[in-house]
Design an enzyme around this catalytic site. Sequence first.
Site, mmCIF file in Angstrom:
data_model
loop_
_atom_site.group_PDB
_atom_site.id
_atom_site.type_symbol
_atom_site.label_atom_id
_atom_site.label_comp_id
_atom_site.label_asym_id
_atom_site.label_seq_id
_atom_site.Cartn_x
_atom_site.Cartn_y
_atom_site.Cartn_z
ATOM 1 N N SER A 259 38.513 44.821 38.617
ATOM 2 C CA SER A 259 37.657 44.441 37.494
ATOM 3 C C SER A 259 36.342 43.911 38.011
ATOM 4 C CB SER A 259 38.339 43.368 36.630
ATOM 5 O OG SER A 259 38.420 42.141 37.334
ATOM 6 N N LYS A 260 35.306 44.019 37.169
ATOM 7 C CA LYS A 260 33.976 43.578 37.566
ATOM 8 C C LYS A 260 33.902 42.058 37.732
ATOM 9 C CE LYS A 260 32.173 46.056 34.187
ATOM 10 N NZ LYS A 260 31.209 46.666 33.242
ATOM 11 N N ARG A 261 34.797 41.337 37.093
ATOM 12 C CA ARG A 261 34.781 39.875 37.213
ATOM 13 C C ARG A 261 35.330 39.406 38.555
ATOM 14 N NH1 ARG A 261 37.707 38.531 31.597
ATOM 15 N NH2 ARG A 261 38.887 40.303 32.384
#
Length: 510
Positions: A259-261
């Site tokens: 995920s981008k987080r």
Amino acid sequence: MTDQPASTHPTPRLRVAPSPTGDPHVGTAYMSLFNLAFARQQGGSFVLRIEDTDRARFREDSEQQVFDTLRWLGLQWDEGPDVGGPYAPYRQSERLDTYRPYVERLLAEGKAYHCWCSTERLAQMREVQQKSKQPTGYDRLCHGRTRDERAQLPGFSETPVVRMLIPEDVELQFDDLIRGRVSAPRPDDQVILKADGFPTYHLAVVVDDHEMGITHVVRGEEWISSTPKHNLLYRWFGLEPVRWAHMPLLRNTDKSKISKRKNPAARLTWFQEQGYLPEALVNFLALLAYPPAVGPDGEDVEVFTFEEFSSDFDWKKVNPVGPIFDLKKLEWLNGVYIRALETGQLASRLLPYLQRDGVMPASPSLGELARLGKVTELIQTRMVLLSEATALVRPFFVADDELEIADDARAQLKDDSREVLAAAIDALGPLDDAGQGVLGSDSGWRAAPIEAALRAAIVDGMGIKPKFAFGPLRTAVSGQRISPPLFESMEILGKAPTLSRLGRLRDQLG
């Protein structure tokens, strides 16, 4: 509302449908690659559709980033918002009138109903279900009630949504091109039209795929649980469903979903920023879920082009197990592709990074470009990322008095470094920078005569082992402890800059 089934199209039509809610996810490229490989193999079409019905998370610049990054990777679509096509428009926000007849039909047939429950009431309902360990899902409080009847109950919202009425006999199994026969959990009464008048993904994807003649839907395995309600919508509308292929999810090294987080590599733009070659990234994404080709001696062939991947493509070969996103493997592949480039091609690839980092001007001269070509020959085998060229190339384009000595390079200087530098200056002085030295035609300012002169003066003359003899020279010339080949670097720099840098460090040590 059209009645033409997808199967009437003579060739496969596949699509990728990202949401413009932030920086493009690497999964968009991953899905696009497998869609496009099959479409090209079958002589079909690849469609790019923008699913922008999530207005709360919509980001205006995200759509253009999708276009730019997919084109950078060479994953070109045949139809889409920017190129048009026979099924335009290709943005869901421009197709709102398309969805309303489908919703009205379901309402009229009793297969959908209005729901006036507030978000607070729904949150409380889920909390109670979770605490009592019940399956979470809508409890149908609004089903069978008129607006006025529902308004008399708590948790009422003025603007309703529309929900599917999932029947008890909903089919939970379906065929998947990758996984065979798949069983999914029972869905709840899914919202298909939001209070703002926008359809949810679940309705829009079925309507758009049908209206655009999509024959195969390739998407992540997280959508397996939604497939029964999508198939149900196809059946309710009397349409032939698409063929499904649910790809394994990309995972971090801890097996969690990428995920981008949590992982910067989830951002597709990150690979451009770091200096990965698009052809290497495409090759890597293919290998994540597809076996290597087999060489003539039965060995694995992990380096291949998109065309080779597409020609071999077979859904049965796709591995359904979620692959680990191994950046070390990608770096290795990137290095292979960098070394395979011609020098001029690599220099052209490096130039944008060098301009970004202030090493070279926006409009370099012919002389600067020629020097970059020579430097590129020296560093081609020393990079795995294009961005690594900045540190390697900078010493060749910085003024002598502005060259910074790195701390780790200065720390490795020994007590005799000043004497070594002085001896080097004396040894190199007689070499002719025009290429015709006083000692003969091969003793000019070239790597071989430079090395011969320095070895004679420092290794033989001072009795210093080669391992230690040239460290101070490398530090003086490049400012770094590790640099491109020393003698070739001196040749490219030229005599005057080389002697200037040697003298500058010598004086600093005095």
